[in-house]
Write a protein that holds these residues in place. Sequence first.
Motif, PDB file in Angstrom:
ATOM      1  N   VAL A   1      42.389  31.500  41.644  1.00 29.32           N
ATOM      2  CA  VAL A   1      43.651  30.950  42.133  1.00 29.32           C
ATOM      3  C   VAL A   1      43.473  30.150  43.416  1.00 29.32           C
ATOM      4  CG1 VAL A   1      45.058  32.748  41.077  1.00 29.32           C
ATOM      5  CG2 VAL A   1      44.139  33.109  43.370  1.00 29.32           C
ATOM      6  N   THR A   2      42.285  30.115  43.980  1.00 31.79           N
ATOM      7  CA  THR A   2      42.046  29.369  45.216  1.00 31.79           C
ATOM      8  C   THR A   2      40.597  28.914  45.261  1.00 31.79           C
ATOM      9  OG1 THR A   2      42.176  29.462  47.616  1.00 31.79           O
ATOM     10  CG2 THR A   2      41.471  31.460  46.507  1.00 31.79           C
ATOM     11  N   ASN A   3      40.348  27.929  46.097  1.00 32.08           N
ATOM     12  CA  ASN A   3      38.992  27.394  46.219  1.00 32.08           C
ATOM     13  C   ASN A   3      38.185  28.086  47.300  1.00 32.08           C
ATOM     14  OD1 ASN A   3      39.529  25.436  44.236  1.00 32.08           O
ATOM     15  ND2 ASN A   3      40.500  24.100  45.770  1.00 32.08           N
ATOM     16  N   LYS A   4      38.859  28.839  48.160  1.00 31.17           N
ATOM     17  CA  LYS A   4      38.153  29.462  49.272  1.00 31.17           C
ATOM     18  C   LYS A   4      38.685  30.860  49.494  1.00 31.17           C
ATOM     19  CE  LYS A   4      36.849  28.772  54.108  1.00 31.17           C
ATOM     20  NZ  LYS A   4      36.979  27.908  55.312  1.00 31.17           N
ATOM     21  N   VAL A   5      37.761  31.854  49.483  1.00 33.14           N
ATOM     22  CA  VAL A   5      38.127  33.247  49.687  1.00 33.14           C
ATOM     23  C   VAL A   5      37.141  33.863  50.662  1.00 33.14           C
ATOM     24  CG1 VAL A   5      38.523  35.498  48.634  1.00 33.14           C
ATOM     25  CG2 VAL A   5      39.021  33.425  47.339  1.00 33.14           C
ATOM     26  N   ARG A   6      37.661  34.633  51.582  1.00 31.95           N
ATOM     27  CA  ARG A   6      36.824  35.437  52.459  1.00 31.95           C
ATOM     28  C   ARG A   6      37.231  36.894  52.302  1.00 31.95           C
ATOM     29  NH1 ARG A   6      36.607  33.697  58.476  1.00 31.95           N
ATOM     30  NH2 ARG A   6      38.883  33.925  58.297  1.00 31.95           N
ATOM     31  N   ILE A   7      36.254  37.793  52.473  1.00 32.23           N
ATOM     32  CA  ILE A   7      36.513  39.215  52.280  1.00 32.23           C
ATOM     33  C   ILE A   7      35.918  39.989  53.443  1.00 32.23           C
ATOM     34  CG2 ILE A   7      34.424  39.592  50.898  1.00 32.23           C
ATOM     35  CD1 ILE A   7      36.105  41.578  49.198  1.00 32.23           C
ATOM     36  N   GLY A   8      36.613  41.040  53.882  1.00 31.43           N
ATOM     37  CA  GLY A   8      36.147  41.902  54.948  1.00 31.43           C
ATOM     38  C   GLY A   8      36.343  43.349  54.557  1.00 31.43           C
ATOM     39  N   PHE A   9      35.755  44.255  55.370  1.00 31.42           N
ATOM     40  CA  PHE A   9      35.828  45.674  55.009  1.00 31.42           C
ATOM     41  C   PHE A   9      35.989  46.512  56.269  1.00 31.42           C
ATOM     42  CE2 PHE A   9      34.037  49.877  54.091  1.00 31.42           C
ATOM     43  CZ  PHE A   9      34.683  50.194  52.911  1.00 31.42           C
ATOM     44  N   GLY A  10      36.900  47.519  56.172  1.00 29.69           N
ATOM     45  CA  GLY A  10      37.093  48.501  57.224  1.00 29.69           C
ATOM     46  C   GLY A  10      37.416  49.842  56.615  1.00 29.69           C
ATOM     47  N   CYS A  11      37.250  50.897  57.393  1.00 27.32           N
ATOM     48  CA  CYS A  11      37.521  52.241  56.864  1.00 27.32           C
ATOM     49  C   CYS A  11      38.166  53.099  57.945  1.00 27.32           C
ATOM     50  CB  CYS A  11      36.240  52.878  56.345  1.00 27.32           C
ATOM     51  SG  CYS A  11      34.850  52.789  57.491  1.00 27.32           S
ATOM     52  N   PHE A  12      38.767  54.185  57.511  1.00 28.84           N
ATOM     53  CA  PHE A  12      39.464  55.076  58.444  1.00 28.84           C
ATOM     54  C   PHE A  12      39.419  56.499  57.923  1.00 28.84           C
ATOM     55  CE2 PHE A  12      42.559  53.786  55.287  1.00 28.84           C
ATOM     56  CZ  PHE A  12      43.275  54.935  55.020  1.00 28.84           C
ATOM     57  N   VAL A  13      39.623  57.463  58.834  1.00 25.72           N
ATOM     58  CA  VAL A  13      39.761  58.880  58.454  1.00 25.72           C
ATOM     59  C   VAL A  13      41.028  59.403  59.144  1.00 25.72           C
ATOM     60  CG1 VAL A  13      38.698  61.162  58.379  1.00 25.72           C
ATOM     61  CG2 VAL A  13      37.264  59.119  58.222  1.00 25.72           C
ATOM     62  N   ASP A  14      40.901  59.826  60.414  1.00 25.55           N
ATOM     63  CA  ASP A  14      42.052  60.324  61.163  1.00 25.55           C
ATOM     64  C   ASP A  14      41.657  60.508  62.620  1.00 25.55           C
ATOM     65  OD1 ASP A  14      44.630  61.195  61.661  1.00 25.55           O
ATOM     66  OD2 ASP A  14      44.683  62.528  59.929  1.00 25.55           O
ATOM     67  N   LYS A  15      42.635  60.873  63.452  1.00 27.03           N
ATOM     68  CA  LYS A  15      42.347  61.136  64.856  1.00 27.03           C
ATOM     69  C   LYS A  15      41.395  62.320  64.974  1.00 27.03           C
ATOM     70  CE  LYS A  15      46.847  59.477  66.540  1.00 27.03           C
ATOM     71  NZ  LYS A  15      46.338  58.252  67.173  1.00 27.03           N
ATOM     72  N   VAL A  16      40.436  62.235  65.901  1.00 25.60           N
ATOM     73  CA  VAL A  16      39.428  63.287  66.056  1.00 25.60           C
ATOM     74  C   VAL A  16      39.988  64.345  66.996  1.00 25.60           C
ATOM     75  CG1 VAL A  16      37.051  63.814  66.700  1.00 25.60           C
ATOM     76  CG2 VAL A  16      37.606  61.584  65.718  1.00 25.60           C
ATOM     77  N   GLY A  17      40.620  65.327  66.434  1.00 27.29           N
ATOM     78  CA  GLY A  17      41.224  66.415  67.188  1.00 27.29           C
ATOM     79  C   GLY A  17      42.023  67.310  66.267  1.00 27.29           C
ATOM     80  N   MET A  18      42.223  68.539  66.707  1.00 29.01           N
ATOM     81  CA  MET A  18      43.047  69.469  65.927  1.00 29.01           C
ATOM     82  C   MET A  18      44.507  69.021  65.977  1.00 29.01           C
ATOM     83  SD  MET A  18      41.283  71.846  64.481  1.00 29.01           S
ATOM     84  CE  MET A  18      42.458  73.168  64.217  1.00 29.01           C
ATOM     85  N   PRO A  19      45.245  69.166  64.879  1.00 30.80           N
ATOM     86  CA  PRO A  19      44.896  69.837  63.610  1.00 30.80           C
ATOM     87  C   PRO A  19      44.420  68.867  62.529  1.00 30.80           C
ATOM     88  CG  PRO A  19      47.242  69.464  63.695  1.00 30.80           C
ATOM     89  CD  PRO A  19      46.676  68.858  64.946  1.00 30.80           C
ATOM     90  N   TYR A  20      44.014  67.646  62.923  1.00 31.96           N
ATOM     91  CA  TYR A  20      43.619  66.650  61.924  1.00 31.96           C
ATOM     92  C   TYR A  20      42.164  66.824  61.500  1.00 31.96           C
ATOM     93  CZ  TYR A  20      47.408  64.831  64.807  1.00 31.96           C
ATOM     94  OH  TYR A  20      48.551  64.706  65.551  1.00 31.96           O
ATOM     95  N   VAL A  21      41.308  67.060  62.491  1.00 31.85           N
ATOM     96  CA  VAL A  21      39.865  67.205  62.261  1.00 31.85           C
ATOM     97  C   VAL A  21      39.382  68.458  62.978  1.00 31.85           C
ATOM     98  CG1 VAL A  21      37.602  66.175  62.709  1.00 31.85           C
ATOM     99  CG2 VAL A  21      39.498  64.722  61.996  1.00 31.85           C
ATOM    100  N   SER A  22      38.507  69.212  62.335  1.00 31.37           N
ATOM    101  CA  SER A  22      37.964  70.424  62.956  1.00 31.37           C
ATOM    102  C   SER A  22      37.142  70.045  64.180  1.00 31.37           C
ATOM    103  CB  SER A  22      37.102  71.190  61.958  1.00 31.37           C
ATOM    104  OG  SER A  22      36.475  72.298  62.581  1.00 31.37           O
ATOM    105  N   THR A  23      37.385  70.773  65.295  1.00 33.75           N
ATOM    106  CA  THR A  23      36.651  70.498  66.536  1.00 33.75           C
ATOM    107  C   THR A  23      35.487  71.462  66.743  1.00 33.75           C
ATOM    108  OG1 THR A  23      38.294  71.840  67.730  1.00 33.75           O
ATOM    109  CG2 THR A  23      38.648  69.455  67.666  1.00 33.75           C
TER     110      THR A  23
END
Length: 736
Positions: free
Chosen positions: A139-161
């Motif tokens: 559908v287009t002549n020019k495409v760019r792609i990027g990548f990122g990732c996530f989990v959560d804030k590093v702290g209780m109660p989201y992530v075990s400390t």
Amino acid sequence: GLEPQTHWRAGPGPTHCQMSMFQDFLKSGESNERRCDTPEALEKRRCSEKNIFNPEPSVDPLKDAELQNKKENVVQLRPQNLNLKLRVGVPETFTVTFKRAEGYPIDLYYLMDLSYSMQDDLEKIKTLGQEILNTLMRVTNKVRIGFGCFVDKVGMPYVSTVKAKLANPCPSRLDTCQPAFSFRNVLRLTEDAREFREQVSKQIISGNLDSPEGGFDAMMQVAVCQDEIGWGNVTRILVYTSDDTFHMAGDGRLAGIYQPNDGKCHLNRYGLYDKGNEYDYPSVGHLSRVLSANNIQLIFAVTEKSVPAYKALSELIPQSVVGELKNDSSNVVQLISEAYGNLSSTVLLEHLEAPQGLNISFKSHCGNGEPSDWKKSGKCNNVKIEQQVSFTVSVTASTCLSKKELFFVKVQGIRDQLKVNVETLCACNCGDREEGSPSCNGNGNLECGVCSCNKGHLGQKCECQRQGARNTTLTMEALCRREKDSQLCSGQGICECGTCVCRGHFRGNFCECDDSSCGRHNNKICNGQGICDCGTCKCHANYIGPTCECSTKTDKCTNKDNVLCNNHGDCECNRCKCHAGFIHDFCTELVAPCKTYQKCVTCTVNNELKAGDVGNCTKECGSAKLVHIQEPTQFYCQNDSITFKVELDSRNGNVEISYANAPGESKTIDMTALVLGSSVSGVVLIGIAIIIIYRVLLEVYDRREYRRFLLEQQNNQNPLFKDATTTVFNPLHSEY
């Protein structure tokens, strides 16, 4: 006088309010607001067209490049810049045209949830970079792609400390996971699919404790970190993949994080969001505004169980869609293709940064028949590439703007926008300013026929002096108002230097008194028997009432014998108001004499027959005087065999009743009643006699039997005893 800026407002209907610049237009004491009126009203006051100031609103395009799809210069929205001059209350409209260009470049950023449950999805996405690019290249002549990732804030109660869990948050010790983080920008937007595959292949799954993820933090950083992500001035698409729900504003308090998200970029040199434990998650509204402001279109690629939650979220974020992701993300390429098609086929036109006092609405012309109704935004669905749609934009100023303002009209998800410069025509600018004009008593400047007074002076011709630092035309006019919201001098006079000068018969401090506004009786003010004082009748002697309509005299209520209403009424306003049953001017006639006194005569006759006492009929007769005529006489009233007449004594109004037997009539006995009564009485008496005779005979018989019983007892004989007798019968024995 008129302040340096005079506010103009439109009158009802299509005719605008205009202003008279004629110097002697106003009458003495009239306020300058009277200069503003409709053309017809100004003409009636002999104001010529050359003395009328009527600024016209206008729409002036400053940049209006044609729609085109050239590689070096793509124009999808027209016009691009315009000036708008408005009259307060008068709507102005202009047309905006949009046509989506074919082959418009695309930037796609793939944002992935790296919590442990997405392990199989990560393995799949490592091999799909080239396929995503190939799909979008259709559908287009020019495409760019990027990548990122996530989990959560590093702290209780989201992530075990716990130290060991911080290093390896996997549920099982046999697995290897990277430490948890809020967001990491792994790869800037690039055209190199090979680099995408290499960078994604280096990623290792991570883990957290609770089900909701920190995707809002990640989306905020992707949107605001323009340089770090590498966004270009092209179609921007953010693909968000997850298998669970999300944290939002307020959830940070669980970890003691109270500071609201500031909406700024906080990526360190490693691409990590390092302020996750300082700022709370963004709210839905905050995130929606940031994505819209940065022209980012959002695709939620989520698993089946999370689809309802993200569909509800998508309703609150413009230019976003939701697609169902398979558990291993194997259908992500097809999902992105379909979602992009849905996004690109919907055109949503809106305004941004509009100042207060402007009302903006849109009417959509989508090429499928009738235009839409006026709405807060314009919207067309199922729009194809190279299909042109248009929108009518209406702008209305509800008040004067203090300065020239600016707002934008744009299609969501597209960088093209219309810049609108807007100003309101509220200031006088006639070009005829006269300093120290004699028309202003030398105490002000004359412009547009209106005096602008120097400091210390006020009034239509600057004839009034200020009495204090805060003394203004408005404060002086307030002295001429009876109440805060009432008219100047009650609308019946003019205000001169804080004092009312009343017109005609009006008077009072606020011209509130009208000595001709009292009520009328017999078509005369106050009935000609009083004086009208500020709307209230003050009656002469012998007259009362709101309009002095009631005379307190009684000469028209008395007869020649000086009896008031014949003793059968009350004198009100020198007129007899008769009691019930009496009529005529002096209450000299009974309404229904026969019916009224029938019970009285009946009661009197019955009492005479019984005891000769007529005193028991006071209730029926009242004060009436009864006369029994012994000779049979025929009167006009008759009750059975009695006739009577009722008359009023002309001297005192007493009621006199004469009654007698009717001629040739006597009382008769009702034979039917007599025969029937006699028959019933005879039957009853005979029955009673039979019962008495029966009881007497029964009593005689009982006494006789009792005496016989006593006699046999004396002879040692028990009258109740009988000797026993035995009879034997042999059935086999028979006599011949």
